[in-house]
Scaffold this motif. Structure first.
Motif, PDB file in Angstrom:
ATOM      1  N   GLN A  70       8.532  13.451  -5.223  1.00 19.85           N
ATOM      2  CA  GLN A  70       7.758  14.120  -4.176  1.00 19.85           C
ATOM      3  C   GLN A  70       8.661  14.519  -3.016  1.00 19.85           C
ATOM      4  O   GLN A  70       8.548  15.632  -2.491  1.00 19.85           O
ATOM      5  CB  GLN A  70       6.640  13.205  -3.672  1.00 19.85           C
ATOM      6  N   MET A  71       9.565  13.608  -2.611  1.00 24.97           N
ATOM      7  CA  MET A  71      10.495  13.943  -1.522  1.00 24.97           C
ATOM      8  C   MET A  71      11.397  15.103  -1.930  1.00 24.97           C
ATOM      9  O   MET A  71      11.710  15.969  -1.122  1.00 24.97           O
ATOM     10  CB  MET A  71      11.329  12.732  -1.113  1.00 24.97           C
ATOM     11  N   TRP A  72      11.835  15.125  -3.196  1.00 30.83           N
ATOM     12  CA  TRP A  72      12.680  16.218  -3.667  1.00 30.83           C
ATOM     13  C   TRP A  72      11.897  17.521  -3.665  1.00 30.83           C
ATOM     14  O   TRP A  72      12.384  18.542  -3.190  1.00 30.83           O
ATOM     15  CB  TRP A  72      13.230  15.942  -5.061  1.00 30.83           C
ATOM     16  N   GLN A  74       9.264  18.423  -1.991  1.00 32.51           N
ATOM     17  CA  GLN A  74       8.841  18.906  -0.680  1.00 32.51           C
ATOM     18  C   GLN A  74      10.006  19.255   0.238  1.00 32.51           C
ATOM     19  O   GLN A  74       9.929  20.213   0.994  1.00 32.51           O
ATOM     20  CB  GLN A  74       7.952  17.856  -0.008  1.00 32.51           C
ATOM     21  N   HIS A  75      11.083  18.462   0.193  1.00 31.83           N
ATOM     22  CA  HIS A  75      12.155  18.634   1.182  1.00 31.83           C
ATOM     23  C   HIS A  75      13.562  18.633   0.589  1.00 31.83           C
ATOM     24  O   HIS A  75      14.535  18.647   1.327  1.00 31.83           O
ATOM     25  CB  HIS A  75      12.084  17.520   2.235  1.00 31.83           C
ATOM     26  N   GLN A  76      13.693  18.546  -0.719  1.00 35.16           N
ATOM     27  CA  GLN A  76      14.988  18.426  -1.399  1.00 35.16           C
ATOM     28  C   GLN A  76      15.807  17.271  -0.816  1.00 35.16           C
ATOM     29  O   GLN A  76      16.993  17.398  -0.514  1.00 35.16           O
ATOM     30  CB  GLN A  76      15.761  19.729  -1.359  1.00 35.16           C
ATOM     31  N   VAL A  77      15.146  16.128  -0.693  1.00 36.17           N
ATOM     32  CA  VAL A  77      15.766  14.925  -0.151  1.00 36.17           C
ATOM     33  C   VAL A  77      16.339  14.094  -1.293  1.00 36.17           C
ATOM     34  O   VAL A  77      15.696  13.895  -2.316  1.00 36.17           O
ATOM     35  CB  VAL A  77      14.718  14.099   0.631  1.00 36.17           C
ATOM     36  N   LYS A 124      22.730  17.316   0.529  1.00 37.02           N
ATOM     37  CA  LYS A 124      21.279  17.242   0.659  1.00 37.02           C
ATOM     38  C   LYS A 124      20.912  16.180   1.700  1.00 37.02           C
ATOM     39  O   LYS A 124      21.606  15.178   1.861  1.00 37.02           O
ATOM     40  CB  LYS A 124      20.622  16.902  -0.685  1.00 37.02           C
ATOM     41  N   TYR A 127      16.891  11.850   4.275  1.00 33.50           N
ATOM     42  CA  TYR A 127      15.537  11.496   4.691  1.00 33.50           C
ATOM     43  C   TYR A 127      14.732  12.762   4.926  1.00 33.50           C
ATOM     44  O   TYR A 127      15.298  13.791   5.310  1.00 33.50           O
ATOM     45  CB  TYR A 127      15.552  10.654   5.959  1.00 33.50           C
ATOM     46  N   PRO A 128      13.396  12.704   4.728  1.00 31.73           N
ATOM     47  CA  PRO A 128      12.584  13.885   5.026  1.00 31.73           C
ATOM     48  C   PRO A 128      12.626  14.185   6.520  1.00 31.73           C
ATOM     49  O   PRO A 128      12.872  13.279   7.325  1.00 31.73           O
ATOM     50  CB  PRO A 128      11.175  13.502   4.582  1.00 31.73           C
ATOM     51  N   SER A 131       8.309  14.235  11.398  1.00 35.59           N
ATOM     52  CA  SER A 131       7.112  15.007  11.699  1.00 35.59           C
ATOM     53  C   SER A 131       6.915  15.176  13.206  1.00 35.59           C
ATOM     54  O   SER A 131       6.092  15.955  13.639  1.00 35.59           O
ATOM     55  CB  SER A 131       5.874  14.354  11.078  1.00 35.59           C
TER      56      SER A 131
END
Length: 134
Positions: A70-72, A74-77, A124, A127-128, A131
Motif C-alpha cells: 500500500q505504501m509503495w 500510494q507513495h512509492q515508499v 525512494k 516514509y510516506p 499529512s
C-alpha cells in the motif's frame, strides 16, 4: 472459434498469469535468502491492478505484505528495513557468486545491475509524506 480463442488469451489473461508467476517467485524469495521478495509482489500488484481486482485486493490486504505494498502503491515508499534487507541480500548474493568463481563478465554484469537497483531503492523515500501541511 477464433474469436473465443482470442478472448481467452487476451491481455488480461497474460497479465493475470504473469502476476501469479510473480507471486510464486515472491514466495520462493521468502525461503531463499538471495532472492528478492518485495519486488515480485510489487510487480504482481502491477499486473493484478490491470487484470484482477480481486487478486490486487488480496495482495493489498495481506497481513504481511499489504502495508508495504500500500505504501509503495500510494507513495512509492521503500521502508528502511526494506532498504537494509535489499542491500544485505544483494551483498550476500554477490559474495556467494564470487565464491562460485564465475566468469569476470558475469561478476561485472551482476555488480552493475545490483548497483543500479540499490541506487534506485535508496533514492525512494523511506516514509510516506507527512499529512501535516505547515
Amino acid at each position: 472459434m477464433k474469436n473465443s480463442f482470442s478472448r481467452i488469451f487476451n491481455r488480461c489473461f497474460w497479465l493475470h498469469l504473469i502476476g501469479i508467476i510473480f507471486v510464486a517467485l515472491g514466495f520462493i524469495g521468502i525461503v531463499l535468502p538471495v532472492m528478492p521478495t518485495t519486488i515480485f509482489f510489487i510487480l504482481a500488484l502491477a499486473c493484478f491492478t490491470r487484470s484482477s481486482p480481486r487478486f490486487a485486493n488480496w495482495l493489498l490486504t495481506h497481513p504481511r505484505f499489504g502495508p508495504s505494498l500500500q505504501m509503495w502503491q500510494q507513495h512509492q515508499v521503500v521502508p528502511p528495513k526494506g532498504k537494509w534487507g535489499a542491500g544485505i541480500g544483494m551483498s550476500l548474493g554477490f559474495i556467494i557468486l564470487c565464491y562460485s568463481q564465475p566468469a569476470i563478465w558475469v561478476l561485472a554484469l551482476v555488480a552493475t545491475i545490483e548497483v543500479i537497483v540499490l541506487a534506485y531503492i535508496l533514492r525512494k523515500p523511506s516514509y510516506p509524506p507527512s499529512s501535516d501541511v505547515a
